[in-house]
Design a protein around this motif. Structure first.
Motif, PDB file in Angstrom:
ATOM      1  N   GLY A 126       0.544  -1.359   0.138  1.00 23.57           N
ATOM      2  CA  GLY A 126       0.278  -0.036  -0.179  1.00 23.57           C
ATOM      3  C   GLY A 126       0.801   1.413   0.236  1.00 23.57           C
ATOM      4  O   GLY A 126       2.024   1.096   0.807  1.00 23.57           O
ATOM      5  N   PHE A 127       0.105   2.491  -0.008  1.00 29.36           N
ATOM      6  CA  PHE A 127       0.896   3.652  -0.143  1.00 29.36           C
ATOM      7  C   PHE A 127      -0.217   4.614   0.233  1.00 29.36           C
ATOM      8  O   PHE A 127      -1.527   4.575  -0.062  1.00 29.36           O
ATOM      9  CB  PHE A 127       1.198   4.279  -1.836  1.00 29.36           C
ATOM     10  N   VAL A 128       0.434   5.899   1.051  1.00 26.86           N
ATOM     11  CA  VAL A 128      -0.621   6.779   1.066  1.00 26.86           C
ATOM     12  C   VAL A 128      -0.479   8.092   0.777  1.00 26.86           C
ATOM     13  O   VAL A 128       0.822   8.802   0.712  1.00 26.86           O
ATOM     14  CB  VAL A 128      -0.467   6.667   3.098  1.00 26.86           C
ATOM     15  N   THR A 129      -1.443   8.895   0.406  1.00 28.10           N
ATOM     16  CA  THR A 129      -1.590   9.854  -0.236  1.00 28.10           C
ATOM     17  C   THR A 129      -0.914  11.128   0.932  1.00 28.10           C
ATOM     18  O   THR A 129      -1.166  10.946   1.918  1.00 28.10           O
ATOM     19  CB  THR A 129      -2.665  10.815  -1.311  1.00 28.10           C
ATOM     20  N   SER A 130      -0.723  12.421   0.205  1.00 30.66           N
ATOM     21  CA  SER A 130       0.341  13.513   1.305  1.00 30.66           C
ATOM     22  C   SER A 130      -1.303  14.199   2.095  1.00 30.66           C
ATOM     23  O   SER A 130      -2.205  13.446   1.567  1.00 30.66           O
ATOM     24  CB  SER A 130       0.723  14.320   0.243  1.00 30.66           C
ATOM     25  N   ASN A 131      -1.088  15.027   2.798  1.00 35.21           N
ATOM     26  CA  ASN A 131      -1.516  15.938   3.400  1.00 35.21           C
ATOM     27  C   ASN A 131      -2.531  16.810   2.799  1.00 35.21           C
ATOM     28  O   ASN A 131      -2.113  16.924   1.753  1.00 35.21           O
ATOM     29  CB  ASN A 131      -0.744  16.954   4.895  1.00 35.21           C
ATOM     30  N   PRO A 132      -3.941  16.822   3.035  1.00 37.35           N
ATOM     31  CA  PRO A 132      -5.091  16.447   4.446  1.00 37.35           C
ATOM     32  C   PRO A 132      -5.324  15.200   4.235  1.00 37.35           C
ATOM     33  O   PRO A 132      -5.699  14.490   4.903  1.00 37.35           O
ATOM     34  CB  PRO A 132      -5.254  17.428   4.589  1.00 37.35           C
ATOM     35  N   GLU A 133      -5.702  14.425   3.155  1.00 44.41           N
ATOM     36  CA  GLU A 133      -6.174  13.423   3.231  1.00 44.41           C
ATOM     37  C   GLU A 133      -5.703  12.414   3.677  1.00 44.41           C
ATOM     38  O   GLU A 133      -6.602  11.503   4.623  1.00 44.41           O
ATOM     39  CB  GLU A 133      -6.494  13.066   1.289  1.00 44.41           C
ATOM     40  N   ASN A 134      -4.199  11.695   3.501  1.00 45.17           N
ATOM     41  CA  ASN A 134      -3.399  11.003   3.797  1.00 45.17           C
ATOM     42  C   ASN A 134      -4.250   9.182   3.911  1.00 45.17           C
ATOM     43  O   ASN A 134      -4.754   8.886   5.032  1.00 45.17           O
ATOM     44  CB  ASN A 134      -2.948  10.822   5.375  1.00 45.17           C
ATOM     45  N   LYS A 135      -4.937   9.153   2.630  1.00 45.93           N
ATOM     46  CA  LYS A 135      -5.673   7.973   2.401  1.00 45.93           C
ATOM     47  C   LYS A 135      -4.828   6.807   1.846  1.00 45.93           C
ATOM     48  O   LYS A 135      -3.561   6.911   1.453  1.00 45.93           O
ATOM     49  CB  LYS A 135      -6.610   8.412   0.867  1.00 45.93           C
ATOM     50  N   LEU A 136      -5.409   5.613   2.160  1.00 41.62           N
ATOM     51  CA  LEU A 136      -4.480   4.549   1.606  1.00 41.62           C
ATOM     52  C   LEU A 136      -4.615   3.564   1.297  1.00 41.62           C
ATOM     53  O   LEU A 136      -6.126   3.222   1.307  1.00 41.62           O
ATOM     54  CB  LEU A 136      -4.266   3.782   3.538  1.00 41.62           C
ATOM     55  N   PHE A 137      -4.149   3.372  -0.171  1.00 38.27           N
ATOM     56  CA  PHE A 137      -4.718   2.704  -1.347  1.00 38.27           C
ATOM     57  C   PHE A 137      -3.744   1.213  -0.772  1.00 38.27           C
ATOM     58  O   PHE A 137      -2.249   1.363  -0.947  1.00 38.27           O
ATOM     59  CB  PHE A 137      -4.033   3.580  -2.770  1.00 38.27           C
ATOM     60  N   SER A 138      -4.058  -0.027  -0.564  1.00 37.88           N
ATOM     61  CA  SER A 138      -3.134  -1.264  -0.411  1.00 37.88           C
ATOM     62  C   SER A 138      -4.107  -1.850  -1.147  1.00 37.88           C
ATOM     63  O   SER A 138      -5.726  -2.082  -1.303  1.00 37.88           O
ATOM     64  CB  SER A 138      -3.947  -1.528   1.121  1.00 37.88           C
ATOM     65  N   LYS A 139      -3.553  -3.561  -1.204  1.00 39.37           N
ATOM     66  CA  LYS A 139      -4.331  -4.408  -2.215  1.00 39.37           C
ATOM     67  C   LYS A 139      -3.074  -4.848  -1.258  1.00 39.37           C
ATOM     68  O   LYS A 139      -1.958  -5.971  -1.251  1.00 39.37           O
ATOM     69  CB  LYS A 139      -3.636  -4.210  -3.380  1.00 39.37           C
ATOM     70  N   VAL A 140      -3.768  -6.795  -1.411  1.00 43.15           N
ATOM     71  CA  VAL A 140      -2.927  -8.060  -1.276  1.00 43.15           C
ATOM     72  C   VAL A 140      -3.028  -8.639  -2.901  1.00 43.15           C
ATOM     73  O   VAL A 140      -3.508  -9.063  -3.596  1.00 43.15           O
ATOM     74  CB  VAL A 140      -3.801  -9.137  -0.883  1.00 43.15           C
ATOM     75  N   LEU A 141      -1.283  -8.364  -3.442  1.00 45.18           N
ATOM     76  CA  LEU A 141      -0.615  -9.272  -3.933  1.00 45.18           C
ATOM     77  C   LEU A 141      -1.301 -10.454  -4.237  1.00 45.18           C
ATOM     78  O   LEU A 141       0.137 -10.928  -3.505  1.00 45.18           O
ATOM     79  CB  LEU A 141       0.721  -8.608  -4.984  1.00 45.18           C
ATOM     80  N   ASN A 142      -1.039 -11.189  -5.293  1.00 43.32           N
ATOM     81  CA  ASN A 142      -0.029 -12.459  -5.594  1.00 43.32           C
ATOM     82  C   ASN A 142       0.192 -12.684  -6.859  1.00 43.32           C
ATOM     83  O   ASN A 142       0.981 -11.476  -7.368  1.00 43.32           O
ATOM     84  CB  ASN A 142      -1.303 -13.845  -5.751  1.00 43.32           C
TER      85      ASN A 142
END
Length: 215
Positions: A126-142
């Motif tokens: 996953g990665f996290v966007t910058s301020n102020p949202e700090n949104k996490l985009f994540s996924k399980v990869l195979n």
């Protein structure tokens, strides 16, 4: 007057775009000359007459890295420090090995975006966007899955399985750099004041002192 204004605006925009991106290739090759005493943004070019095929070659990426560390991972980088021929080309890669439940801890690449391809195992990424949202985009990869981490954003990979995992990361810089968040915050030299870190993380200074001692 209006024509003059728009011409100046166009020139200003063109200049800003030129300054905001890497310069284009002006020659076929610019193999890094690590012996040069010239200080430039990157590496000076080797004399083309001295360029050899080994300047474009690297051996050993088939071998796993040493994962016997606290994080349980190993990054085997292949950048301009390993292949001089990568100089000015804007690309590099790395093999990343993960022990069972090992991780590549939260970090950033200040000079590159990354595209990660799973070769073996599974990873929670996953990665996290910058301020102020700090949104996490994540996924399980195979195996066979591909995931992108935008330049400069905090990202991570965690092995969710009880078997080793392997991934290949391609990066959009000959020298992408890496800043591991925990190391930078708690392991800087000299140490960042525990008053500053205690206030930033809203914890007692004793906790900060304990974490800093780990680094």
């Amino acid at each position: 007057m209006a024509t003059k204004f728009f011409l100046l605006a166009f020139l200003a925009l063109s200049a800003s775009r030129a300054l905001a991106s890497d310069p284009g290739q002006l020659q076929d090759l610019c193999v890094a000359d690590r012996t040069s005493q010239v200080f430039v943004n990157g590496f000076a070019c080797k004399d083309p007459k001295n360029v050899v095929v080994e300047d474009f070659l690297f051996f050993g990426l088939h071998m796993a890295g040493n994962m016997s560390n606290k994080q349980g991972s190993a990054v085997s980088a292949v950048n301009v420090a390993h292949i001089p021929g990568l100089n000015t080309l804007g690309i590099s890669l790395a093999r990343v090995d993960y022990a069972p439940y090992g991780q590549n801890p939260p970090h950033i690449h200040p000079r590159a975006s990354e595209i990660l391809t799973m070769l073996e195992g599974s990873l929670y990424v996953g990665f996290v966007t910058s301020n102020p949202e700090n949104k996490l985009f994540s996924k399980v990869l195979n195996k066979g899955d591909v995931f992108v981490f935008p330049q400069g954003l905090i990202h991570f990979q965690f092995n969710t399985g009880d078997k080793e995992a392997i991934a290949i990361a391609a990066l959009s810089s000959k020298n992408p750099g890496v800043i591991t968040i925990a190391n930078a915050v708690f392991g800087s030299t000299p140490s960042t004041s525990d008053d500053i870190l205690a206030k930033a993380f809203q914890v007692d200074k004793k906790i900060v002192d304990h974490v800093q001692a780990q680094f």
